[in-house]
Motif scaffolding. Structure first.
Motif, PDB file in Angstrom:
ATOM      1  N   LEU A   1      40.201  46.616 -57.864  1.00 12.27           N
ATOM      2  CA  LEU A   1      41.112  47.625 -58.390  1.00 12.27           C
ATOM      3  C   LEU A   1      41.479  48.614 -57.291  1.00 12.27           C
ATOM      4  O   LEU A   1      40.618  49.137 -56.577  1.00 12.27           O
ATOM      5  CB  LEU A   1      40.460  48.362 -59.565  1.00 12.27           C
ATOM      6  CG  LEU A   1      41.311  49.432 -60.258  1.00 12.27           C
ATOM      7  CD1 LEU A   1      42.532  48.796 -60.907  1.00 12.27           C
ATOM      8  CD2 LEU A   1      40.472  50.177 -61.303  1.00 12.27           C
ATOM      9  N   GLN A   2      42.786  48.871 -57.168  1.00 15.57           N
ATOM     10  CA  GLN A   2      43.290  49.795 -56.166  1.00 15.57           C
ATOM     11  C   GLN A   2      43.543  51.174 -56.774  1.00 15.57           C
ATOM     12  O   GLN A   2      43.617  51.326 -58.000  1.00 15.57           O
ATOM     13  CB  GLN A   2      44.589  49.243 -55.572  1.00 15.57           C
ATOM     14  CG  GLN A   2      44.438  47.867 -54.934  1.00 15.57           C
ATOM     15  CD  GLN A   2      43.439  47.849 -53.808  1.00 15.57           C
ATOM     16  OE1 GLN A   2      43.636  48.519 -52.787  1.00 15.57           O
ATOM     17  NE2 GLN A   2      42.355  47.088 -53.971  1.00 15.57           N
ATOM     18  N   PRO A   3      43.669  52.225 -55.943  1.00 19.95           N
ATOM     19  CA  PRO A   3      43.924  53.579 -56.459  1.00 19.95           C
ATOM     20  C   PRO A   3      45.156  53.689 -57.339  1.00 19.95           C
ATOM     21  O   PRO A   3      45.215  54.544 -58.229  1.00 19.95           O
ATOM     22  CB  PRO A   3      44.080  54.405 -55.174  1.00 19.95           C
ATOM     23  CG  PRO A   3      43.289  53.662 -54.153  1.00 19.95           C
ATOM     24  CD  PRO A   3      43.461  52.213 -54.488  1.00 19.95           C
ATOM     25  N   ASP A   4      46.164  52.817 -57.098  1.00 22.27           N
ATOM     26  CA  ASP A   4      47.387  52.872 -57.909  1.00 22.27           C
ATOM     27  C   ASP A   4      47.284  52.017 -59.167  1.00 22.27           C
ATOM     28  O   ASP A   4      48.290  51.729 -59.819  1.00 22.27           O
ATOM     29  CB  ASP A   4      48.601  52.440 -57.086  1.00 22.27           C
ATOM     30  CG  ASP A   4      48.485  50.989 -56.615  1.00 22.27           C
ATOM     31  OD1 ASP A   4      47.436  50.346 -56.877  1.00 22.27           O
ATOM     32  OD2 ASP A   4      49.437  50.496 -55.976  1.00 22.27           O
ATOM     33  N   SER A   5      46.063  51.586 -59.510  1.00 27.20           N
ATOM     34  CA  SER A   5      45.769  50.777 -60.709  1.00 27.20           C
ATOM     35  C   SER A   5      46.200  49.320 -60.589  1.00 27.20           C
ATOM     36  O   SER A   5      46.107  48.563 -61.553  1.00 27.20           O
ATOM     37  CB  SER A   5      46.409  51.400 -61.971  1.00 27.20           C
ATOM     38  OG  SER A   5      45.864  52.687 -62.202  1.00 27.20           O
ATOM     39  N   SER A   6      46.694  48.918 -59.424  1.00 24.43           N
ATOM     40  CA  SER A   6      46.991  47.504 -59.193  1.00 24.43           C
ATOM     41  C   SER A   6      45.728  46.802 -58.693  1.00 24.43           C
ATOM     42  O   SER A   6      44.714  47.450 -58.410  1.00 24.43           O
ATOM     43  CB  SER A   6      48.119  47.354 -58.171  1.00 24.43           C
ATOM     44  OG  SER A   6      47.699  47.835 -56.898  1.00 24.43           O
TER      45      SER A   6
END
Length: 398
Positions: free
Chosen positions: A119-124
């Motif tokens: 999971l990335q900080p931008d929710s992707s």
């Protein structure tokens, strides 16, 4: 006065429209509920038929329209059984892609067997795959008539690691062949699908369970209406040639796998027989077999391999036999290579404006010749095609 009258009428009409729309929504809900009930009842019939067919072993779990015998040691199904119903002709449900754990074998077959995601900080998510497809054993398209059964086909218990080219080409074509048989004959087909895992099988080392990679896959098929069957055993790798090359009798598949298939339906005599034309109609043979790929010079491929190059920006030499030619209504010249229309596997075309760049285009130009065409492979209606614009793109084979 007239304007006021119209306003009053509008005030009376709008509530009536809203009332009718509410009734429609209510009826649509009722229809959807009834449709789901019908799907449930039909899946019950299929499941009962499966249970009475003589399944390969006695330990299994049952879903709406699919039976799974899960092998805890390999963390994947030992076999999966289902019935392809003629209802696929009116099936309106498409892929759901809702891959998930099977609640009946929770924790044993999971996403992390095939790839990792972060999971990335931008929710992707960033995906890290292990190089193998999540290959369906019972394909989702076989359940297009039943939304619940279709969704359940995405349980990880119905997945097995397949080479991407194999999963997307030969395996998908075999699945489509069986659906075509059901539609053509308007009969159900009993199907058992299984991975064949050798003792020395390689493993997906980075996966959470380090799944063993099956060397081969088998599909065993029975038509109880006509009393005939067929089996296919195929290597888990990119394959050349026709799927019929891998067809065999059910009896032979039993010898290889050690299972007894459809013991309550098929006799020993029926299982020992197999007529290839029952499963591959004569029309599909209207042409010649693709050239044997290993015999071609380096940098050359056959028509079966051409599909892998669709959309690539690289040029490639595709070789085969021109089996039919025609002029289109717009005057362009079309060549069918190895298979005739409508069973084409690779097409080449010359636009009318480019005819002067060739050594005389006529209605039998290159017909029956073994030819290599050099150019980019594009997709047209899902089939590989090549547009050639000059004679230098054509070379005759010795």
């Amino acid at each position: 006065m007239g304007l006021l009258s119209l306003q009053l009428k509008s005030q009376e009409i709008i509530p009536e429209v809203e009332r009718l729309e509410t009734q429609i929504a209510h009826h649509e809900t009722m229809i959807d509920s009834l449709q789901m009930r019908i799907e449930h009842l039909k899946s019950e019939v299929l499941l009962n038929d499966l249970h009475r067919s003589g399944l390969p072993s006695e330990e299994y779990i049952s879903h709406s329209a699919m039976v799974v015998s899960f092998d805890a040691s390999s963390r994947q199904a030992a076999w999966v059984a289902h019935i392809i119903s003629p209802d696929i002709a009116k099936g309106g449900f498409g892929r759901t892609n809702d891959f998930r754990d099977d609640p009946l074998v929770e924790g044993d077959a999971v996403e992390a067997d095939y790839f990792l995601k972060e999971l990335q900080p931008d929710s992707s998510y960033v995906y890290d795959g292990f190089g193998y497809d999540r290959g369906h054993l019972a394909p989702s398209a076989d359940f297009s008539w039943n939304r619940t059964a279709l969704s359940e086909s995405y349980f990880y218990s119905n997945m097995s690691p397949q080479h991407p080219d194999f999963n997307r080409e030969s395996w998908a074509e075999l699945e489509a062949t069986l659906r075509a048989y059901v539609l053509r004959n308007e009969v159900p087909l009993y199907v058992v699908t299984l991975p064949i895992i050798d003792a020395d099988a390689e493993r997906i080392e980075r996966g959470v369970h380090q799944l063993p990679i099956p060397q081969r896959y088998a599909k065993v098929v029975w038509d109880d209406v006509h009393g005939r069957g067929v089996a296919f055993i195929m290597d888990n790798r990119p394959l050349d040639g026709h799927n019929s090359d891998h067809a065999m009798s059910i009896d032979r598949a039993e010898e290889i796998t050690g299972y007894d298939f459809f013991s309550a339906l098929a006799s020993d005599e029926q299982e020992s027989q197999m007529n290839i034309s029952d499963w591959f109609p004569e029309s599909t043979w209207d042409g010649v077999e693709p050239l044997y790929a290993p015999s071609l010079p380096p940098g050359h491929i056959n028509t079966t391999q051409a599909k892998r190059w669709m959309g690539s920006q690289d040029k490639v030499r595709v070789c085969g036999t021109v089996v039919s030619t025609r002029f289109s209504s717009s005057g362009n010249y079309w060549l069918n290579v190895d298979k005739k229309f409508p069973n084409t596997v690779f097409n080449v075309y010359v636009r009318k404006k480019d005819f002067n760049n060739f050594d005389g285009i006529h209605k039998e130009y290159l017909l029956n010749e073994k030819v290599c065409f050099n150019g980019k492979v594009t997709s047209m209606y899902g089939l590989p095609n090549m547009n050639i614009v000059r004679q230098e793109q054509v070379s005759l084979m010795d």
